[in-house]
Enzyme design. Structure first.
Site, PDB file in Angstrom:
ATOM      1  N   GLU A  48       0.865  -1.180   0.000  1.00 17.46           N
ATOM      2  CA  GLU A  48       0.000   0.000   0.000  1.00 17.46           C
ATOM      3  C   GLU A  48       0.900   1.228   0.000  1.00 17.46           C
ATOM      4  O   GLU A  48       1.565   1.517   0.992  1.00 17.46           O
ATOM      5  CB  GLU A  48      -0.938   0.007   1.207  1.00 17.46           C
ATOM      6  CG  GLU A  48      -1.940   1.131   1.150  1.00 17.46           C
ATOM      7  CD  GLU A  48      -2.941   1.089   2.305  1.00 17.46           C
ATOM      8  OE1 GLU A  48      -3.886   1.889   2.274  1.00 17.46           O
ATOM      9  OE2 GLU A  48      -2.768   0.265   3.224  1.00 17.46           O
ATOM     10  N   ASP A  59      -5.441  10.315   8.905  1.00 19.07           N
ATOM     11  CA  ASP A  59      -4.180   9.749   9.355  1.00 19.07           C
ATOM     12  C   ASP A  59      -3.738  10.344  10.677  1.00 19.07           C
ATOM     13  O   ASP A  59      -3.790  11.560  10.884  1.00 19.07           O
ATOM     14  CB  ASP A  59      -3.099   9.964   8.293  1.00 19.07           C
ATOM     15  CG  ASP A  59      -3.457   9.267   6.992  1.00 19.07           C
ATOM     16  OD1 ASP A  59      -3.690   8.056   7.044  1.00 19.07           O
ATOM     17  OD2 ASP A  59      -3.528   9.934   5.952  1.00 19.07           O
ATOM     18  N   TYR A 173     -12.033  -2.360   2.392  1.00 18.76           N
ATOM     19  CA  TYR A 173     -11.142  -2.033   3.508  1.00 18.76           C
ATOM     20  C   TYR A 173     -12.018  -1.794   4.732  1.00 18.76           C
ATOM     21  O   TYR A 173     -12.782  -0.836   4.787  1.00 18.76           O
ATOM     22  CB  TYR A 173     -10.345  -0.786   3.162  1.00 18.76           C
ATOM     23  CG  TYR A 173      -9.187  -0.464   4.083  1.00 18.76           C
ATOM     24  CD1 TYR A 173      -9.355  -0.357   5.465  1.00 18.76           C
ATOM     25  CD2 TYR A 173      -7.920  -0.233   3.574  1.00 18.76           C
ATOM     26  CE1 TYR A 173      -8.299  -0.047   6.299  1.00 18.76           C
ATOM     27  CE2 TYR A 173      -6.849   0.084   4.401  1.00 18.76           C
ATOM     28  CZ  TYR A 173      -7.043   0.182   5.751  1.00 18.76           C
ATOM     29  OH  TYR A 173      -5.993   0.499   6.581  1.00 18.76           O
TER      30      TYR A 173
END
Length: 265
Positions: A48, A59, A173
């Site tokens: 990834e 993040d 995901y």
């Protein structure tokens, strides 16, 4: 090898897939290239590749700092396709690119999809572009033979999960917890029932990510789904060994191989 084929191969081997994240250009371009090439050798099934962005939304601090290191050392999104091409020259890659929409938009969506596909990328995950807003970009990605990976979270509604089930390919995901990325001491207690529900709803491979920090956590999460994604734990090893590239690679190898071994138990 395409991600779909790799996931099928892994399943036929009776194990779970291991996807490893790192930021392109972190801590510098040559070292980053070496890390990605070695990750494949150490047992990562899927790479990834994170495209650094100055204002990421999902993040946590570890990845944000890695983005700053990469950008400070001169990385630009225009460098991404060439980076992938160099990586492909080093090793057979099964690769997904993760980024935010703003740098893709500035690069040009059509041009970005074309260039990363030609370079050898299999799929794209644009974390802040929800499926409802992809519109014509979906067909554009398909036209360049790119998969489009979407996120489901503990707060995703059933209606939205149905939409994602139809659009996410080659896998979904599954975000293990609400909040931002980062290392965690333990997996959420409700993870088993949550992932069971996701897999009942979505008849596609499901990989779990966010907060998987140890080999033991990877094994436990992998038992619930088709594979796991590890990011902050590997990026933290890079951060902790900036003074020695050799030690950085040794520590990364130890960690990735230990995760791989634990998941194969």
């Amino acid at each position: 090898m395409r991600i779909a084929a790799k996931l099928e191969k892994v399943r036929n081997e009776g194990r779970r897939a291991l996807a490893i994240f790192s930021t392109i250009g972190d801590p510098d371009a040559p070292t980053s290239l070496e890390i990605f090439a070695r990750l494949h050798e150490w047992g990562a099934d899927v790479l990834e590749l994170g495209v650094p962005y100055s204002d990421p939304l999902m993040d946590g601090p570890t990845l944000q700092v890695s983005y700053r290191r990469s950008l400070r050392n001169g990385f630009d999104i225009n460098d991404a396709p060439m980076f992938v091409e160099k990586l492909r020259q080093r090793t057979e890659i099964t690769a997904l690119i993760m980024t935010c929409f703003n740098p893709v938009f500035r690069y040009g969506v059509n041009r970005f999809f074309r260039d990363v596909s030609n370079a050898g990328v299999d799929s794209v995950l644009i974390t802040d572009l929800p499926p409802e807003e992809w519109g014509e970009y979906l067909e554009l990605a398909r036209g360049f033979d790119l998969g489009t990976v979407f996120l489901v979270t503990p707060t995703t509604t059933v209606k939205r999960m149905d939409l994602i089930a139809g659009l996410s390919d080659p896998f979904v995901y599954c975000v293990s917890r609400t909040g931002i990325t980062g290392e965690r001491d333990s997996l959420p207690e409700e993870l088993r029932s949550y992932v069971r529900f996701v897999k009942d709803m979505i008849k596609k491979p499901v990989l779990i990510g966010f907060g998987i920090s140890t080999p033991q956590q990877a094994r436990l999460a992998g038992e619930l789904a088709d594979g796991v994604v590890i990011g902050s734990a590997t990026v933290k090893i890079i951060e902790n060994n900036l003074g020695s590239r050799a030690k950085m690679l040794i520590e990364l190898e130890k960690f990735v191989t230990s995760v791989r071994d634990e998941m194969c138990r």
